[in-house]
Design an enzyme around this catalytic site. Structure first.
Site, short mmCIF file in Angstrom:
data_model
loop_
_atom_site.label_atom_id
_atom_site.label_comp_id
_atom_site.label_asym_id
_atom_site.label_seq_id
_atom_site.Cartn_x
_atom_site.Cartn_y
_atom_site.Cartn_z
N SER A 45 1.10 0.76 -1.95
CA SER A 45 1.81 0.49 -3.19
C SER A 45 2.74 1.66 -3.54
O SER A 45 3.58 2.02 -2.72
CB SER A 45 0.82 0.18 -4.32
OG SER A 45 1.48 -0.40 -5.42
N ASP A 57 4.27 -10.61 -1.41
CA ASP A 57 3.52 -9.51 -2.01
C ASP A 57 3.12 -9.91 -3.44
O ASP A 57 3.97 -10.13 -4.30
CB ASP A 57 4.38 -8.25 -2.03
CG ASP A 57 3.66 -7.04 -2.54
OD1 ASP A 57 3.22 -7.06 -3.71
OD2 ASP A 57 3.54 -6.05 -1.79
N HIS A 76 -1.78 -7.77 -1.92
CA HIS A 76 -1.09 -6.49 -2.09
C HIS A 76 -2.07 -5.40 -1.70
O HIS A 76 -3.15 -5.28 -2.29
CB HIS A 76 -0.66 -6.32 -3.55
CG HIS A 76 0.08 -5.05 -3.85
ND1 HIS A 76 1.36 -4.82 -3.43
CD2 HIS A 76 -0.29 -3.95 -4.55
CE1 HIS A 76 1.77 -3.63 -3.85
NE2 HIS A 76 0.78 -3.07 -4.53
#
Length: 386
Positions: A173, A269, A335
Site C-alpha cells: 500500500s 484493487d 489489497h
C-alpha cells in the site's frame, strides 16, 4: 483522505497470522539516537522497526519491509495521525508477528525464510519521503519521512546489511509506493551486493485520467507533495516533465527506475476502487454497498470499475516490456498480499503459479515473470486466498 479509512484497512492485517503458522513474535527496536538528527515521527517519537536475524545460508541476505497506512495531506489530518499508531512509534504494538514474505517457516516462505527480515514501522504520513526542516509551533508536527528511511537504513547497515549478498526492499500500500520512491536509493546503499531488487505490493496507485474523481485524486497527492515538501525528493526525470504533484503516481516513475522492480497488484484493487473512485457527490451510500459486495453494483457502477481496469491495463502497457520489471497482476478484489500467509501462497487467478513462486523465480532470475489477468472484466472474489 481520512485517517479512519486507512486504519480500517490496515488494522485488519496488523499482527495477522495463519492458523497453519506458528506465531513468530518479534520485539520492536527504537532508534533513540535518531531524535537528535531530527529523524522522527509526526509526533517527534523515534523511528522503529522489528528485526528477525537471518540464519544458515541466508545470514548475508536482507529483506526490508516498509509498513503501509496511507498519507496525510493536511495539517489537521497529520495532527490526528500523530495521536495514532500511524504517527507515533510509541503507540505501535511492542511485538509484530512475521508472516507471509516475512515468515521463518520454510514451507510457507521457501525463498526468504532464513534471510534477515525487517519490518519498518510507518509514522510519517508521506511514504517515507518528506523532509521539512521547519516545525510549526502551533502543531509541533514533524514531516521527516525521508530522514526516517535514512536513519533506519544506516542502523541496518551497521547490523550487517552493508555486507549483504542479496537484498530486497518491499512494502504494501503506502509502503508499496514508498518502495518505488526509495528503491534506487536502497540499491545505492548496498553497491557490492550480488542482487538488489524491489517488490511493490498494492502500491501502484494509478492516475486513472479517464475515470471519475481524477481531480480529487490529483488534489490528494498534491496536498501530500505540498505539506511534506516532496518536490526536491521526487526524481527530476518526472518533475522536469510534469507537475510534481503528479509524480507520486507510480506510472510516471517506474519507467525511469534503474533497479529491477516487481509489481504485485490487482486490476481491481479493492482500496483504490472503494476510496479513489468514491463519488464526491450523489449516491455515496450506494457506492459503499457496491464496494462491500460487487455483485450489488449497478450497471453504472460496474462501468466505472471496468473503466478503472482499462486505465490500469493501459498504464501497465505504457511502462514497456523491460525484462527487469516483473508483474503479478490479477483480478482479485483484494489489497495487499505479501504479509498474509494465505495470500502469499495463493495462485490468485494466474494459473497454478503462486505469488511466492512468481516472485522467487523473478528475483533469482529463473523467470522474468509477467503475469497479467486480462480475462475477467469484473472483480473476482478469490476466496481461496482469504
Amino acid at each position: 483522505m481520512s485517517l479512519l479509512i486507512f486504519l480500517l484497512v490496515v488494522i485488519k492485517t496488523e499482527g495477522f497470522h495463519s492458523i497453519n503458522e506458528v506465531p513468530n513474535p518479534i520485539n520492536i527496536t527504537f532508534i533513540d539516537s535518531a531524535v537528535s538528527k531530527g529523524a522522527v515521527c509526526l509526533d517527534g517519537s523515534p523511528p522503529a522497526y522489528h528485526f528477525d536475524q537471518g540464519f544458515g545460508d541466508g545470514i548475508d541476505n536482507w529483506l526490508v519491509y516498509l509498513e503501509g497506512g496511507g498519507w496525510c495531506e493536511t495539517e489537521s489530518e497529520c495532527k490526528a495521525r500523530a495521536l495514532s499508531t500511524y504517527g507515533s512509534s510509541f503507540r505501535k504494538p511492542k511485538v509484530y508477528y512475521f508472516n507471509g514474505v516475512l515468515s521463518k517457516n520454510q514451507m510457507i516462505n521457501p525463498e526468504f525464510y532464513n534471510w534477515n527480515r525487517v519490518f519498518v514501522r510507518y509514522c510519517d504520513g508521506s511514504s517515507f519521503a518528506g523532509n521539512v526542516e521547519a516545525v510549526n509551533p502551533a502543531t509541533n508536527l514533524y514531516y521527516r519521512g525521508a530522514r526516517i528511511f535514512k536513519v533506519v537504513m544506516e542502523d541496518l547497515l551497521e547490523k550487517g546489511m552493508k555486507y549483504a549478498s542479496n537484498a530486497i526492499l518491499t512494502g504494501c500500500s503506502a509502503g508499496g509506493l514508498a518502495t518505488i520512491l526509495n528503491c534506487d536509493r536502497f540499491r545505492a546503499l548496498v553497491p557490492s551486493a550480488n542482487r538488489v531488487k524491489c517488490i511493490s505490493d498494492s502500491g501502484y496507485f494509478i492516475h486513472a485520467k479517464d475515470v471519475p474523481g481524477v481531480k480529487r485524486r490529483e488534489k490528494r497527492f498534491a496536498g501530500v507533495v505540498r505539506l511534506h515538501e516532496l518536490s526536491n525528493f521526487l526524481p527530476s526525470s518526472c518533475t522536469s516533465k510534469r507537475n510534481p504533484s503528479l509524480c507520486l503516481f507510480p506510472e510516471y516513475l517506474v519507467k525511469d527506475m534503474e533497479t529491477p522492480l516487481f509489481l504485485l497488484n490487482s486490476l481491481y484493487d479493492s482500496w483504490q476502487i472503494t476510496y479513489n473512485l468514491k463519488p464526491h457527490h450523489g449516491d455515496e451510500h450506494g457506492w459503499k454497498k457496491c464496494t462491500k459486495d460487487t455483485k450489488l453494483c449497478s450497471p453504472g457502477q460496474l462501468k466505472t470499475i471496468r473503466d478503472f481496469r482499462m486505465d490500469f491495463l493501459k498504464s501497465l502497457q505504457e511502462i514497456g516490456n523491460s525484462s527487469c520489471t516483473g508483474m503479478f497482476i490479477n483480478s482479485c478484489y483484494l489489497h495487499c498480499y505479501t504479509y498474509s500467509t494465505e495470500r502469499w501462497n495463493c495462485a490468485a487467478g494466474l494459473g497454478n503459479t503462486t505469488i511466492a513462486q512468481a516472485i522467487g523465480d523473478w528475483y533469482f532470475d529463473r523467470d522474468s515473470f509477467k503475469g497479467i489477468d486480462t480475462m475477467h472484466d469484473v472483480p473476482q472474489e478469490c476466496t481461496q486466498c482469504l
